[in-house]
Scaffold this motif. Structure first.
Motif, short mmCIF file in Angstrom:
data_model
loop_
_atom_site.label_atom_id
_atom_site.label_comp_id
_atom_site.label_asym_id
_atom_site.label_seq_id
_atom_site.Cartn_x
_atom_site.Cartn_y
_atom_site.Cartn_z
N GLY A 181 31.18 50.34 20.60
CA GLY A 181 30.05 50.11 19.71
C GLY A 181 30.41 49.38 18.43
N GLN A 182 31.70 49.11 18.20
CA GLN A 182 32.12 48.39 17.00
C GLN A 182 32.38 46.92 17.30
N THR A 183 32.13 46.08 16.31
CA THR A 183 32.36 44.64 16.41
C THR A 183 33.31 44.21 15.31
N GLU A 201 20.81 37.12 11.06
CA GLU A 201 21.31 38.30 11.74
C GLU A 201 22.19 37.89 12.92
N GLY A 209 23.53 42.06 15.38
CA GLY A 209 22.88 43.21 14.76
C GLY A 209 23.24 43.44 13.31
N VAL A 210 23.93 42.49 12.67
CA VAL A 210 24.34 42.62 11.27
C VAL A 210 23.65 41.53 10.46
N TYR A 231 32.42 46.24 12.06
CA TYR A 231 31.02 46.62 11.87
C TYR A 231 30.60 47.60 12.96
N GLN A 232 29.68 48.50 12.57
CA GLN A 232 29.11 49.45 13.53
C GLN A 232 27.70 49.78 13.08
N ASP A 233 26.77 49.76 14.01
CA ASP A 233 25.37 50.07 13.73
C ASP A 233 24.82 49.20 12.60
N GLY A 234 25.24 47.93 12.57
CA GLY A 234 24.69 46.98 11.60
C GLY A 234 25.29 47.04 10.22
N ARG A 235 26.36 47.85 10.02
CA ARG A 235 26.94 47.99 8.68
C ARG A 235 28.47 47.86 8.76
N ASP A 247 28.20 55.84 2.54
CA ASP A 247 27.19 56.90 2.36
C ASP A 247 27.72 58.12 1.62
#
Length: 497
Positions: free
Chosen positions: A244-246, A338, A341-342, A464-468, A494
């Motif tokens: 799931g990571q880029t 984009e 997804g980022v 990056y993961q989940d757009g962040r 976060d």
């Protein structure tokens, strides 16, 4: 069917010689080895470099039925030494220039083919439109027609022959000899021994310049070849991306050092990078003679689909951004885009630089662009379209946006040393990071590096993961050719400070 086949055969028979004639008489203006140049295709199986009235011409086999004649024009080099170093830099990767020339020759071949097809079609159509009865009538020429035809043939022959025009004396350019034979006492690199030179007379001074060129060439090839060989071992320290990571490759401040491109690509493959972030200053002056550097960058990172870029102060103008955009790079210019997804946002550096000083330019100032960027990025955040990464050349330009808490990460270059990553908690309580990459080209100044690195080079992998953005890992290359893969740095966006 027989008539159609016959007409088609006639058309092909006419089109082939017309294409050959048009092809060898065509030319294209382009930049070759930092010079304005005119490229003309030939059928002599050689690549010939015509250097002008005072220097010998060079040639080498094209390994093809088609050859090319490259007539060299003016250059913007400021000194002979700079020109020699530039030649050595380009010579270490002649495939970059060769691809550009080949592309132009193919375009000329297609253009000639289109024109030849149309021209060859004219007599075929005339033949068909006349019909058999009218053609029979034309086969019975009158006496007047024969006289006119004969007179036309004689006049055409004399105009082509021009026996009244005396032959003018010409300088004998000499025979073609190999570089080792032309330069006794000078060690010629193995890759260049198939190059031939016309007129083997070299002065002692010219021999010295050529020897310097070969020295730069050998040192550059050996140094970077050794670096590439070390990549697999050094890459074992890379942080492997989780499912799931880029991973994105961050580069900046190449300053025409195309030798580092092969090293960066080798590492990017080991890191499983599927995106590229270019933070600017790929060139030294943003001029068209530096197209070889952009060609190398694009070719070395080909296959990595997500490629975004902004222009640095040494890329000022439309050439660099326009060139990369034509080759599929996304130019970030006051707009969000984009990728995988980022959400990215970027702005070109508004300044223009020479060697060591900023050059006044028209348009928004650095301070005005800083304020505008912050307003634009914060407006996106307010709409729920938070920007994950702001790409600028100088991190100072995005500092206001970061302090207002409107972005997760600012990446930059410009200062040629690594700064950060530093965590910043914005006025709205949201955290972000600022990170400045060192010089990917190992440039001490805004000039092309030849031979060994002039200072420590650096490129960085951003995960990056989940757009962040969730992690950063810098890779540094010493002037002695040693890799240092820094520890993977987790970005805590976060968690409280």
């Amino acid at each position: 069917m027989r008539r159609i086949l016959g007409l088609t055969a006639a058309w092909l028979i006419l089109a082939a010689p017309i294409w050959a004639a048009l092809f060898v008489r065509s030319d294209a203006a382009m930049v070759v080895a930092g010079h304005d140049a005119v490229v003309q295709p030939t059928f002599d199986h050689h690549v010939r470099l015509v250097t002008g009235p005072y220097l010998p011409d060079f040639r080498m086999p094209s390994d093809s039925q088609v050859g090319v004649r490259i007539t060299i024009g003016k250059t913007e080099a400021r000194s002979t030494d700079e020109l020699i170093q530039r030649y050595a830099l380009i010579a270490s990767h002649t495939d970059v220039e060769a691809r550009a020339v080949t592309r132009e020759v193919k375009r000329l071949a297609i253009d000639a083919a289109v024109r030849a097809a149309v021209l060859a079609l004219v007599p075929v159509l005339v033949w068909e439109l006349l019909g058999s009865r009218r053609r029979t009538e034309l086969r019975r020429p009158t006496r007047t027609g024969l006289v006119i035809t004969l007179a036309f043939v004689v006049l055409a022959g004399f105009s082509a022959w021009q026996p009244w025009r005396p032959a003018l004396p010409r300088v004998d350019a000499g025979d073609w000899v190999s570089l080792p034979d032309a330069l006794p006492g000078v060690t010629v690199p193995p890759d260049l021994r198939k190059v031939e030179v016309q007129n083997e007379v070299f002065t002692q001074s010219t021999k010295g310049l050529v020897a310097d060129l070969f020295g730069y060439y050998d040192r550059s090839k050996a140094f970077y070849k050794a670096l590439v060989a070390k990549v697999p071992d050094a890459a074992r320290a890379l942080h492997p991306p989780a499912p799931g990571q880029t991973v994105a490759l961050l580069i900046s401040d190449r300053h025409d050092n195309i030798d580092m491109d092969q090293v960066v690509r080798a590492f990017a493959d080991q890191a499983k990078a599927t995106a590229v972030i270019d933070a600017g200053d790929d060139t030294s002056a943003g001029q068209s003679w530096e197209s070889f550097s952009l060609e190398s960058l694009d070719d070395s990172l080909k296959g990595i689909g997500n490629r975004i870029a902004i222009s640095g102060n040494h890329d000022h103008g439309s050439f660099v951004s326009g060139y990369l955009a034509k080759h599929g790079w996304t130019h970030l210019d006051h707009r969000a885009t984009e990728k995988f997804g980022v959400r990215f946002f970027g702005v070109d550096d508004p300044r223009a630089s020479g060697l060591g000083a900023f050059i006044p330019v028209k348009g928004p100032t650095f301070a005005e662009e800083t304020a505008t960027l912050a307003d634009e990025v914060c407006a996106l955040d307010a709409k729920g379209e938070r920007v994950a990464t702001v790409v600028v050349h100088d991190a100072t330009m995005a500092r206001t946006a970061l302090e207002r808490g409107c972005t997760d990460l600012v990446v930059a270059g410009h200062v040629h040393v690594q700064l950060g990553p530093d965590r910043v908690v914005g006025e709205n309580g949201k955290a972000g990071y600022t990170y400045t990459n060192g010089t990917t080209g190992g440039a001490a100044f805004a000039v092309a590096a030849v031979g060994k690195l002039r200072r420590e080079a650096e490129f960085t992998f951003v995960t990056y993961q989940d757009g962040r953005p969730v992690g950063i890992q810098p890779v540094r290359v010493s002037t002695h050719g040693q890799f240092t893969v820094d520890p993977y740095i987790v970005l805590n966006l976060d968690e409280p400070h």
